[in-house]
Motif scaffolding. Sequence first.
Motif, PDB file in Angstrom:
ATOM      1  N   SER A 284      47.427  37.054  41.454  1.00  0.00           N
ATOM      2  CA  SER A 284      46.058  37.106  41.966  1.00  0.00           C
ATOM      3  C   SER A 284      45.716  38.528  42.421  1.00  0.00           C
ATOM      4  O   SER A 284      44.633  39.044  42.129  1.00  0.00           O
TER       5      SER A 284
ATOM      6  N   ASN B 264      39.293  41.617  37.627  1.00  0.00           N
ATOM      7  CA  ASN B 264      39.018  40.236  37.214  1.00  0.00           C
ATOM      8  C   ASN B 264      38.977  39.363  38.473  1.00  0.00           C
ATOM      9  O   ASN B 264      39.877  38.576  38.762  1.00  0.00           O
ATOM     10  N   TYR B 265      37.874  39.491  39.248  1.00  0.00           N
ATOM     11  CA  TYR B 265      37.796  38.873  40.570  1.00  0.00           C
ATOM     12  C   TYR B 265      37.732  37.348  40.507  1.00  0.00           C
ATOM     13  O   TYR B 265      38.347  36.662  41.339  1.00  0.00           O
ATOM     14  N   ASN B 266      37.001  36.793  39.550  1.00  0.00           N
ATOM     15  CA  ASN B 266      36.879  35.337  39.470  1.00  0.00           C
ATOM     16  C   ASN B 266      38.224  34.666  39.194  1.00  0.00           C
ATOM     17  O   ASN B 266      38.562  33.639  39.791  1.00  0.00           O
TER      18      ASN B 266
ATOM     19  N   ILE C 174      40.327  34.780  42.319  1.00  0.00           N
ATOM     20  CA  ILE C 174      39.943  33.746  43.288  1.00  0.00           C
ATOM     21  C   ILE C 174      40.465  32.387  42.840  1.00  0.00           C
ATOM     22  O   ILE C 174      40.983  31.595  43.647  1.00  0.00           O
ATOM     23  N   SER C 175      40.367  32.114  41.540  1.00  0.00           N
ATOM     24  CA  SER C 175      40.849  30.837  41.015  1.00  0.00           C
ATOM     25  C   SER C 175      42.345  30.679  41.249  1.00  0.00           C
ATOM     26  O   SER C 175      42.816  29.599  41.656  1.00  0.00           O
TER      27      SER C 175
ATOM     28  N   SER D 113      36.364  38.734  47.414  1.00  0.00           N
ATOM     29  CA  SER D 113      34.987  38.536  47.878  1.00  0.00           C
ATOM     30  C   SER D 113      34.368  39.855  48.315  1.00  0.00           C
ATOM     31  O   SER D 113      33.177  40.126  48.061  1.00  0.00           O
TER      32      SER D 113
ATOM     33  N   GLN E  15      33.262  41.683  45.400  1.00  0.00           N
ATOM     34  CA  GLN E  15      32.055  41.081  44.809  1.00  0.00           C
ATOM     35  C   GLN E  15      30.839  41.214  45.724  1.00  0.00           C
ATOM     36  O   GLN E  15      29.773  40.678  45.436  1.00  0.00           O
TER      37      GLN E  15
END
Length: 618
Positions: free
Chosen positions: A504, A512-514, A517-518, A544, A547
């Motif tokens: 992560s 690759n922030y999404n 987070i996943s 976050s 983003q």
Amino acid sequence: MVYCINHLCNQRYNPDDIGNCLACGTPLLINERIRLLHPLRPLEKDIDSYTDVFEVEDIEPKWGTKPRTRVMKVLRWNEPKYVELVRREVLALINLSHPGIPQAASSDYFTFTLPKEPRLELHCLVMEKMEGENLQQWLETNGKISQNVALEWMLQLLDILDHVHKIGYFHRDIKPTNIIYQPTGNLALVDFGTVRKITRTYLAKVGSSGKDSITGGGGSGYEVTAVCSIGFSAPEQMDGRALPQSDFYALGRTIVNLVTGVAMLQLPTEDRTGKLIWRDKAPQIDKPVADLIDEMIHPFPGFRPQTTEIITERIQKLPWESKVHHFLKSKVFKIGRFVAGALIIFVIGKLSAPSVANYLVVQGEKSETRNDYQSAENFFVWAIQTNPSTKQDISKYYLNKASRLMLIGNLSAAKKNYELSIKYNNQNLDAYNLLGINCQQISDNKCVEYVYKKLLQFNPNDWTVHYNLGRFYDGQGDYKLAEKEYSIAIKSSSSAMIAINNLSRLKIKTGNYNLAISLARSGLKKSNDPLIQAALYKNLGWASLEQNKISDAEKYLQKALSLDNQRIDAYCLLAKAQETLGKIDDARISIEFCLLAKSTDSDVTIWRQELLDRILEK
């Protein structure tokens, strides 16, 4: 002929019957007692030496009853670092008392000022002349030496070194040109111009700063890393870290030069280990003797014999070991080895193989404690031959020793012992794992890759190995390979929560922030460990923040700190979020934790710099 002491003089030799130099007017009788008879090294002005050396007549010696021929060193330049070396030599020669070392008295050191401009002050040291030729000259005349002569000369020089070391000095410039073969057949060690006092302060200075320095007034240091003789000086001495064991290295190399008759720089070395390849040039030297010499010239000082007593004791045992070596190679032994083998099996059976093997292991461990590594290896080999299962005990011994060395910070020696543990048991997974950690600490990247790939051969699905290999690639900045190993670790085991956290984190660093987070949320669903949960919440806060979801970032980071208030990285990120939200007082507290708490995290280092840059901009 009488020579002028003035190294700037254009015509230094003069007739015997005059009082002052015909060319420059300098008195030819120095200090009312010394006349320079002839130089012992070339007098060219551009020669690479800071001293002139003369054979002299001392008409009023302070010891002895009649004028005698002696040697005098004259320091050409009045520079503090060279003056300090001369003074060291004076003190050493005054304190040392051995027939193989030149004698000198305190009055034999004096200064002489040139009468005309430039009025240079020359530092002079008079000492006993050791009659004979140096071993380089002897080698050129007589050729390479036999094994018996080599051992005899080693014992003589070790006796001299034993005296030097016990008085508290080490020589630092042992080589054939500094050893005199006297008419009596005895050797003498000369040129103590690089001698060093062994003190705790010196050893601590070398250990901490890594340099042997001469410190003048006001604490300014002059490096003396150049005090070395190429081909003979030990690697640590070339780097300014000379130790008493550096003398053993130089002595060993000197013996190699004498038994091979080959210049040291003409002998090759092994690419991987750096060890000197010389045995093929000295067929007269038996393996036990060659093994001892190789130990003395080992590139790492910790693997050399540590004292003169150990080397002397080994040499005294060598005649017996050589006889055994010759017997094992003889036709008589080859013909009778079947009978001998049967007899050995019978005797071992009677004595109980495990008991004999255990005894041999104990003797090997005692030899290791005395730093007598060759004897230790011999005992261990015999133990294994007696009882093959002893390999595991020896492997554990080296593993435990390596771990102790790791604890005291001796990482190079620890690495060697981990490798020995693996040598005696190549299935020892603990040794491989610890060797991998050790190699990371000393930045031996090839070793790290080798260890983890070897471990994966034992168990391709071991998630901890994939995770550690991922961490290694992560630290090297090779994020693609790191992500690959972290992903394999996650697929290999549901316990690989820490690998989820690291993957992560890498996704955040690569933008690759999404996905970051996943991954973090999936990890939170699987893990009940508060520390791992704190790390995952930190990643949620970080992603976050990137983003620009500042409120979410603050919430996640505060959650991380509620689970683990020691996460310095969370404080650094929280400070940025609180600043953005205008919560200045809260931000100040987070900034203080970020900047002042101890952390070796590379991300924290970056965030601290960003904080300082923002503060300076304001």
